[in-house]
Enzyme design. Structure first.
Site, PDB file in Angstrom:
ATOM      1  N   CYS A  69       0.827  -1.208   0.000  1.00 25.43           N
ATOM      2  CA  CYS A  69       0.000   0.000   0.000  1.00 25.43           C
ATOM      3  C   CYS A  69       0.864   1.262   0.000  1.00 25.43           C
ATOM      4  CB  CYS A  69      -0.916  -0.048   1.222  1.00 25.43           C
ATOM      5  SG  CYS A  69      -1.771   1.493   1.591  1.00 25.43           S
ATOM      6  N   CYS A  72       0.110   3.704   2.842  1.00 22.06           N
ATOM      7  CA  CYS A  72       0.604   3.128   4.110  1.00 22.06           C
ATOM      8  C   CYS A  72       2.098   3.416   4.259  1.00 22.06           C
ATOM      9  CB  CYS A  72       0.385   1.615   4.147  1.00 22.06           C
ATOM     10  SG  CYS A  72      -1.338   1.100   4.080  1.00 22.06           S
TER      11      CYS A  72
END
Length: 148
Positions: A69, A72
Site C-alpha cells: 500500500c 501506508c
C-alpha cells in the site's frame, strides 16, 4: 500518583506492573529486562494482539496497513514520529493486514491505512486514510477520554 498500571512487554509479551508516576522513566520488563517502550511502533500478530489490547491499562493505537500500500508506506515515517510523542502513555502498534488477515477481518478493515484507537479493550475511534504526524497526534488526543 502511585497507581500501578499493567503494561505488556513488547518483547516477551509478559504483563508488568508499573507505577503510573514511573512510566516516563524508561521502565524495563521484569521478565526479559527489555525496555517496555521502544520509541517505535510494535508489530502485533494474531497471537499477541489480544494481550496488548486486554491486559495493558494504557490505550492502544493500531495502524492497520499492508506492505504493498503506497499511502501506508508514505504514512509510516509520520506514524513512527508520532510514537515518540505518544509513548509511554499510549502503546503504538501496527498490524500488517496481509500477514495477519484474521485481524483485518475481525476488525472489518475495509481500507488501509486505517488507524484504530482502543481504550480499556474497546475501540473508541477509527480513521481511514493516511495522515501526517500532527494530524495523528491531534486525532489521538481528540479521542482519548478526559482524565480527572
Amino acid at each position: 500518583m502511585t497507581d500501578a498500571l499493567h503494561i505488556v512487554c513488547p518483547h516477551c509479551h509478559t504483563t508488568n506492573r508499573v507505577r503510573a508516576d514511573q512510566l516516563g522513566s524508561a521502565p524495563d520488563c521484569g521478565n526479559c529486562k527489555g525496555a517496555l517502550f521502544t520509541g517505535k511502533p510494535l508489530d502485533l500478530t494474531t497471537a499477541t494482539f489480544d494481550k496488548h489490547l486486554n491486559r495493558s491499562h494504557i490505550p492502544l493505537l493500531v495502524d492497520f496497513w499492508a506492505p504493498w500500500c503506497g499511502p501506508c508506506r508514505s504514512m509510516a515515517p509520520a506514524y513512527v514520529a508520532a510514537t515518540a510523542q505518544l509513548e509511554p502513555h499510549i502503546r503504538v502498534a501496527k498490524v500488517d493486514t496481509e500477514a495477519q488477515q484474521a485481524l483485518g477481518a475481525r476488525f472489518q478493515i475495509r481500507s488501509i491505512p486505517t488507524l484504530a484507537l482502543f481504550v480499556g479493550g474497546r475501540e473508541v475511534a477509527r480513521q481511514p486514510g493516511a495522515m501526517g504526524q500532527a494530524d495523528i497526534l491531534r486525532w489521538v488526543k481528540m479521542h482519548l477520554p478526559v482524565r480527572k
